[in-house]
Design a protein around this motif. Structure first.
Motif, PDB file in Angstrom:
ATOM      1  N   TYR A  67      35.291   0.429   3.744  1.00  0.00           N
ATOM      2  CA  TYR A  67      35.827  -0.516   5.545  1.00  0.00           C
ATOM      3  C   TYR A  67      37.415  -0.355   5.451  1.00  0.00           C
ATOM      4  O   TYR A  67      37.605   0.200   6.772  1.00  0.00           O
ATOM      5  CB  TYR A  67      35.989  -1.558   4.087  1.00  0.00           C
ATOM      6  N   HIS A 120      38.438   0.670   9.275  1.00  0.00           N
ATOM      7  CA  HIS A 120      39.210   0.201  10.152  1.00  0.00           C
ATOM      8  C   HIS A 120      39.954   1.340  11.037  1.00  0.00           C
ATOM      9  O   HIS A 120      40.470   0.834  11.577  1.00  0.00           O
ATOM     10  CB  HIS A 120      39.593  -0.743   9.696  1.00  0.00           C
ATOM     11  N   ASP A 133      33.415  -4.885   9.088  1.00  0.00           N
ATOM     12  CA  ASP A 133      34.082  -6.936   8.105  1.00  0.00           C
ATOM     13  C   ASP A 133      32.469  -6.780   6.975  1.00  0.00           C
ATOM     14  O   ASP A 133      32.925  -7.709   5.557  1.00  0.00           O
ATOM     15  CB  ASP A 133      33.814  -7.742   8.766  1.00  0.00           C
ATOM     16  N   GLY A 134      31.562  -6.393   7.325  1.00  0.00           N
ATOM     17  CA  GLY A 134      30.633  -6.329   6.406  1.00  0.00           C
ATOM     18  C   GLY A 134      30.779  -5.917   5.174  1.00  0.00           C
ATOM     19  O   GLY A 134      30.103  -6.242   4.166  1.00  0.00           O
ATOM     20  N   LEU A 187      33.180  -5.053   3.511  1.00  0.00           N
ATOM     21  CA  LEU A 187      34.436  -5.753   2.960  1.00  0.00           C
ATOM     22  C   LEU A 187      33.666  -6.859   2.065  1.00  0.00           C
ATOM     23  O   LEU A 187      34.050  -6.945   0.793  1.00  0.00           O
ATOM     24  CB  LEU A 187      35.825  -6.413   3.493  1.00  0.00           C
TER      25      LEU A 187
END
Lengths: 308, 308
Positions: free
Chosen positions: B82, B86, B118-119, B121
């Motif tokens: 993740y 990002h 986000d998913g 993490l």
């Protein structure tokens, strides 16, 4: 009960609890202070503190005592806040203002908006981890620890791709589709996940941490589902019937954005009836419990019949 | 030991473990399938699986047995992934390629890049929550549960603003500063957090889950800190001395970006000496343990003396 007064008193108390779990700021010593400022700015930029309020009320309804629910209330609000921070980003909804205040990325820049959201989501779990880990050291008998572990599982599941993130994804993808491709089933999916998931999880976690039995937790999940749907349909209704003054934001935005809502799918009359039906069902679920559900019942009614 | 062969064998086995924890994909039934595809694409886009490999090796060094470490290995790789997803976003490093493959946002769009990160993490913590919650139900005596709770606390702390996110924040902010404002202390802060934190956490979590004592966990933390610093300085050296062919990316990028590194601060000779000193210290820490540390020792040396 003056529900608005009661809600605002509770919100003030809850905000103090949340504040006590936020990361420390220290202008002098931290290179990484900006992200702390951005995170705390985001969380403290207002809001009804609805999710932690529901969680605490559910905890009390099932006889919960003490502070075990506090870290979870704070974690829930951090997760709710991170979702708003990321939702407001230029690549998502591109909103510069929320509740009359500049959004996080508008103040701190886009990169910091992404990192503050990441920091908040992670900090929610740091908060839960500290609570579980303290409990696991202090009480090796495992009673409270197993409640907390279950609450952690519910929190993470309802916040993720099977919950809030999942709803967000479908919502984002739907914006690129022709409105005629929106079905009632898909709209229900988005509402259930995007708005409903954290409301459900809040009610469930309060019950779990108070030691409620499985049937009660399941009933709170169901109540949360009904409440979430009613809440969102009421939102759609207000967008067409309220005014800028009452709502604090321009009405008719769904129509301008060619957004399919329950009102456009069903018509106003059916939508109003549906809110009534769902809310009555949700309140009826509370009747089955022996604890004092007065506040929770009034809160349900307020949220559903609110004018903004 | 042929360390490259051993690493590639282990990476293959570890990838199977990670794969078994990834979310299910289902083209037919899920509205939210895109985010699942994007998450799995990101995790399966390659990589040495270094962090889960360090975690497993540390677990084995302290006599750990069975599968208790698996969900944490998978969660660690999800968190590492993740952070890359990002980091590659347009508002951050704006990278279209990583390891010769399109980055997640380049394939799925910017909004989905944010949501897939986000998913992931969140899914890391879902994975940990499921493991802890299963253990708490099955073994109310709390022994393994308290190890897992502690591992969860280490994972979340080292991944957050006091760890990786904190390093990321300072790195992002430094890019907007005049290079003359970079100090040795600040550079050490960035390296320690951005690269070092997850390496430290991996070594610590392996030890914790195997039931190692506090002193041993602290020594693994220290070894991870030395390893992380040496690893990053070696990266700086390679950026100046390697070639496009060996490194798989253009060399001299730090210089072109006016990036301050240990090599620019200290000169090449001192940087090379420092890598040697740090790595010897890290390996010496492993000597204190009675378990078989052959693989871990060779892995440390490989990582520090690697040519790409």
């Amino acid at each position: 009960m003056d529900i608005e007064k009661e809600m605002s008193d509770r919100a003030e108390r809850i905000e103090k609890i949340i504040r006590s779990f936020l990361p420390e700021e220290n202008e002098q010593n931290y290179y990484d202070n900006t992200v702390r400022l951005a995170m705390n700015y985001s969380v403290l930029a207002g809001g009804k503190r609805l999710r932690p309020m529901l969680m605490e009320a559910s905890f009390l309804l099932f006889g919960g005592q003490g502070e075990a629910v506090w870290p979870f209330m704070a974690a829930m609000e951090m997760i709710h806040t991170y979702s708003l921070v990321h939702d407001d980003l230029p690549a998502m909804d591109n909103d510069e203002y929320r509740r009359g205040k500049k959004t996080t990325h508008a103040v701190y820049g886009e990169a910091m908006g992404i990192l503050a959201g990441d920091g908040l989501l992670n900090y929610a779990y740091e908060t839960v981890a500290k609570a579980i880990s303290d409990a696991a050291c202090g009480q090796p008998d495992g009673g409270q620890v197993s409640h907390m572990a279950r609450a952690f599982a519910v929190l993470s599941t309802y916040a993720g791709i099977d919950g809030m993130v999942g709803g967000q994804v479908v919502d984002v993808e739907s914006e690129n589709l022709d409105p005629s491709e929106m079905t009632e089933e898909k709209l229900a999916f988005i509402y259930e996940k995007k708005t409903g998931a954290l409301i459900q999880a809040s009610l469930m976690i309060g019950a779990i941490l108070a030691g409620a039995d499985d049937t009660s937790v399941e009933q709170m999940r169901e109540a949360g589902s009904l409440l979430g749907r009613a809440f969102q349909i009421q939102d759609d209704i207000l967008d067409m019937t309220s005014s800028l003054e009452v709502l604090g934001k321009p009405i008719g935005s769904d129509e301008r954005n060619h957004k399919v809502t329950y009102v456009t799918l069903w018509g106003m009359e059916h939508a109003v009836d549906e809110v009534k039906r769902l809310s009555q069902e949700a309140v009826r679920l509370l009747d089955g419990f022996s604890g004092d559900s007065t506040f929770l019942r009034e809160l349900f009614c307020y949220l559903i019949h609110r004018e903004r």
